[in-house]
Each structure stands twice: as C-alpha cells, then as structure tokens.
Motif scaffolding. Structure first.
Motif, mmCIF file in Angstrom:
data_model
loop_
_atom_site.group_PDB
_atom_site.id
_atom_site.type_symbol
_atom_site.label_atom_id
_atom_site.label_comp_id
_atom_site.label_asym_id
_atom_site.label_seq_id
_atom_site.Cartn_x
_atom_site.Cartn_y
_atom_site.Cartn_z
ATOM 1 N N GLU A 105 0.837 -1.197 0.000
ATOM 2 C CA GLU A 105 0.000 0.000 0.000
ATOM 3 C C GLU A 105 0.878 1.255 0.000
ATOM 4 O O GLU A 105 1.994 1.241 0.512
ATOM 5 C CB GLU A 105 -0.929 -0.008 1.207
ATOM 6 N N VAL A 106 0.362 2.322 -0.615
ATOM 7 C CA VAL A 106 1.093 3.588 -0.694
ATOM 8 C C VAL A 106 0.228 4.712 -0.142
ATOM 9 O O VAL A 106 -0.987 4.561 0.033
ATOM 10 C CB VAL A 106 1.500 3.902 -2.161
ATOM 11 N N ASP A 107 0.883 5.858 0.137
ATOM 12 C CA ASP A 107 0.123 6.986 0.686
ATOM 13 C C ASP A 107 -0.674 7.726 -0.383
ATOM 14 O O ASP A 107 -1.703 8.331 -0.094
ATOM 15 C CB ASP A 107 1.070 7.943 1.417
ATOM 16 N N HIS A 108 -0.213 7.684 -1.645
ATOM 17 C CA HIS A 108 -0.937 8.319 -2.742
ATOM 18 C C HIS A 108 -1.014 7.335 -3.914
ATOM 19 O O HIS A 108 0.014 6.989 -4.509
ATOM 20 C CB HIS A 108 -0.256 9.617 -3.193
ATOM 21 N N ARG A 109 -2.216 6.901 -4.234
ATOM 22 C CA ARG A 109 -2.412 5.963 -5.341
ATOM 23 C C ARG A 109 -2.473 6.698 -6.676
ATOM 24 O O ARG A 109 -2.837 7.870 -6.736
ATOM 25 C CB ARG A 109 -3.714 5.176 -5.146
ATOM 26 N N GLY A 139 1.609 -3.347 -7.852
ATOM 27 C CA GLY A 139 2.846 -3.716 -8.514
ATOM 28 C C GLY A 139 4.020 -3.270 -7.666
ATOM 29 O O GLY A 139 3.849 -2.665 -6.599
ATOM 30 N N GLN A 140 5.220 -3.558 -8.135
ATOM 31 C CA GLN A 140 6.432 -3.183 -7.426
ATOM 32 C C GLN A 140 7.520 -2.845 -8.431
ATOM 33 O O GLN A 140 7.421 -3.180 -9.616
ATOM 34 C CB GLN A 140 6.912 -4.326 -6.521
ATOM 35 N N CYS A 141 8.568 -2.197 -7.945
ATOM 36 C CA CYS A 141 9.739 -1.982 -8.785
ATOM 37 C C CYS A 141 10.366 -3.339 -9.087
ATOM 38 O O CYS A 141 10.652 -4.114 -8.182
ATOM 39 C CB CYS A 141 10.750 -1.075 -8.083
ATOM 40 N N SER A 142 10.569 -3.637 -10.369
ATOM 41 C CA SER A 142 11.078 -4.944 -10.777
ATOM 42 C C SER A 142 12.532 -4.876 -11.227
ATOM 43 O O SER A 142 12.957 -5.656 -12.067
ATOM 44 C CB SER A 142 10.202 -5.512 -11.905
ATOM 45 N N GLU A 143 13.261 -3.939 -10.678
ATOM 46 C CA GLU A 143 14.685 -3.809 -10.954
ATOM 47 C C GLU A 143 15.401 -3.696 -9.617
ATOM 48 O O GLU A 143 14.913 -3.052 -8.692
ATOM 49 C CB GLU A 143 14.966 -2.570 -11.811
ATOM 50 N N ILE A 144 16.552 -4.358 -9.494
ATOM 51 C CA ILE A 144 17.305 -4.294 -8.239
ATOM 52 C C ILE A 144 17.986 -2.939 -8.179
ATOM 53 O O ILE A 144 19.068 -2.737 -8.725
ATOM 54 C CB ILE A 144 18.318 -5.446 -8.141
ATOM 55 N N CYS A 145 17.356 -1.989 -7.495
ATOM 56 C CA CYS A 145 17.797 -0.598 -7.540
ATOM 57 C C CYS A 145 18.459 -0.150 -6.248
ATOM 58 O O CYS A 145 18.763 1.032 -6.099
ATOM 59 C CB CYS A 145 16.604 0.311 -7.861
ATOM 60 N N PHE A 200 10.795 -1.947 -1.413
ATOM 61 C CA PHE A 200 9.900 -1.105 -0.626
ATOM 62 C C PHE A 200 9.441 0.121 -1.413
ATOM 63 O O PHE A 200 9.216 1.175 -0.830
ATOM 64 C CB PHE A 200 10.593 -0.673 0.673
ATOM 65 N N MET A 201 9.323 -0.017 -2.720
ATOM 66 C CA MET A 201 8.749 1.074 -3.509
ATOM 67 C C MET A 201 7.622 0.521 -4.370
ATOM 68 O O MET A 201 7.757 0.326 -5.577
ATOM 69 C CB MET A 201 9.817 1.798 -4.340
ATOM 70 N N PRO A 202 6.479 0.220 -3.726
ATOM 71 C CA PRO A 202 5.357 -0.394 -4.445
ATOM 72 C C PRO A 202 4.658 0.594 -5.365
ATOM 73 O O PRO A 202 4.862 1.806 -5.307
ATOM 74 C CB PRO A 202 4.431 -0.863 -3.328
ATOM 75 N N ILE A 203 3.818 0.038 -6.242
ATOM 76 C CA ILE A 203 3.016 0.805 -7.196
ATOM 77 C C ILE A 203 1.561 0.397 -6.997
ATOM 78 O O ILE A 203 1.249 -0.803 -6.973
ATOM 79 C CB ILE A 203 3.445 0.516 -8.643
ATOM 80 N N VAL A 204 0.683 1.360 -6.847
ATOM 81 C CA VAL A 204 -0.742 1.073 -6.702
ATOM 82 C C VAL A 204 -1.505 1.898 -7.735
ATOM 83 O O VAL A 204 -1.431 3.133 -7.722
ATOM 84 C CB VAL A 204 -1.257 1.391 -5.282
#
Length: 228
Positions: A136-140, A193-199, A205-209
């Motif tokens: 979950e994120v603070d701003h979707r 979703g999530q970041c799919s690159e090893i950054c 811990f940088m999800p996408i909603v």
C-alpha cells in the motif's frame, strides 16, 4: 493481486494481459504435447526392437524435420502479434509520467497543469485495517477505466522498473531516457505492482498502486487534488 500459494498469473485486468495469459496457455499446451510425444517415443524405443524400416525410414526423418518448424511458427505468430500490440499507442486519453527515485515514485499527470505527487510505501504502523503490508502507498495512481492510458517512465538516479502484473505492464525506468508503455483497465479495482529492478537497499519497498475508477470519480479526484 496474487493470492497465497498462487502459481498462475494474476487475474487479467487489461486486454493486453488477457492476450498474454492466452498465449502462455497456448505455449504450455504445445510444450505438454511435445513432452508427451517424446516420452511416448522414448518408451517405444526402450520396449520395442528397432527394425530396419525404422532405422532407414526417410518418411520419419521428413516428419521430424518439418513438424518442429510448424510448431515454431505456431508459437512465433501469436508472440509477434502481441509484441506489436504492446508497442502500439494510439491517441491515449490520458498521459501519466512515472519517475523512479531511491526509493519512491513520483507521478505527473501531464494533461493537467499542476497535478503531481510523490508516492511512498505506507509504513506498517500506519497501515489501515484490511490493507496490504509492503504494497500500500500513501498516494495511489488513479486512472479512468476503459480509457487508453499512456505511461512515460524514467528515473532520477538509478535503474528502476515500473511494473503492474495484472495490467500487463513492465517498463524499465532509465535515467536520462524516456520509455513509454500503455494500458487500458477494463474493470474498476485496485491493482498492485512493485519496482522490478534491483535498484538498491530498499528496492522491495517502492510499491506501485493503480486505482481504476469510473470517469466521474476520476474527475472528482483530480479536482479535489488540484484544489489543495
């Protein structure tokens, strides 16, 4: 989103993802047929004596040369069709710019004047009841359903990747470069979703909603955000 112990794809929420799931099933059935045929032939060779007709049969050699070529064509044609469909972006209704940072996302709605915000993962201590931890994120990101959405993806520091599996979207975010993709959410809902690159250290811990809503709800949300 994915369920516990789920081995298959998430439920498709866009036409492209539906095509990808169908192609996956098509490829798996083709592979199953090939494995079954090879297993049958191996069993036959181990249990039966080889005759001179089997050893010198030119017809069999012709079949096992042409048959793999036909199978490859059956796999290549739908694969190329989907690749071209994924690259086509025709008159999108909305353009969204996603910028990857260490370790959060920034979004810009380029069709609006000042509609920008940062999207951070919601800490577990602040997570509302019933929401998903680490997702979950603070701003979707809110988009109108059944509308073609163009997503321009870039990064501010290192490589990231903007990926939402149920929408069939996965695009690398590269510093100094703009990549683009598109999707059309064919039903209302919230897609994770999530970041799919090893950054880096906080890569996971940088999800996408992405929240798909009717057009009227999207207009109310954008008006409320612009008025703040």
């Amino acid at each position: 989103m994915a369920n516990h112990a789920q081995f298959g794809f998430q439920d498709a929420s866009s036409p492209i993802m539906e095509e990808l799931v169908q192609f996956h099933d098509h490829a798996m059935m083709t592979a199953l047929a090939i494995c079954s045929l090879v297993l049958y032939l191996l069993t036959l060779m181990l249990t039966e004596k080889l005759s001179s007709n089997t050893v010198n049969a030119q017809e069999i050699e012709l079949v096992w040369t042409i048959l793999p070529a036909i199978v490859l064509i059956m796999l290549a044609l739908p694969s190329l069709q989907i690749l071209y469909m994924m690259d086509e972006i025709n008159e999108p209704d909305l353009t969204l710019k996603a910028i990857g940072h260490q370790w959060y996302w920034s979004y810009e709605y380029t069709d609006f004047k000042d509609l920008t915000f940062d999207s951070y993962m919601t800490p577990t201590a602040d997570l509302p009841l019933g929401h998903f931890r680490l997702l979950e994120v603070d701003h979707r990101v809110v988009v109108p359903m059944e509308s073609p959405i163009r997503v321009i993806v870039t990064a501010d520091d290192v490589l990231h990747s903007w990926a939402v599996p149920s929408l069939g979207v996965k695009t690398d975010a590269i510093p100094g470069r703009l990549n683009q993709t598109s999707f059309t959410a064919n039903r209302p809902g919230v897609f994770y979703g999530q970041c799919s690159e090893i950054c880096g250290a906080n890569h996971s811990f940088m999800p996408i909603v992405v929240e798909s809503a009717p057009l009227a709800n999207f207009e109310n949300w954008s008006s409320l955000l612009l008025s703040q």
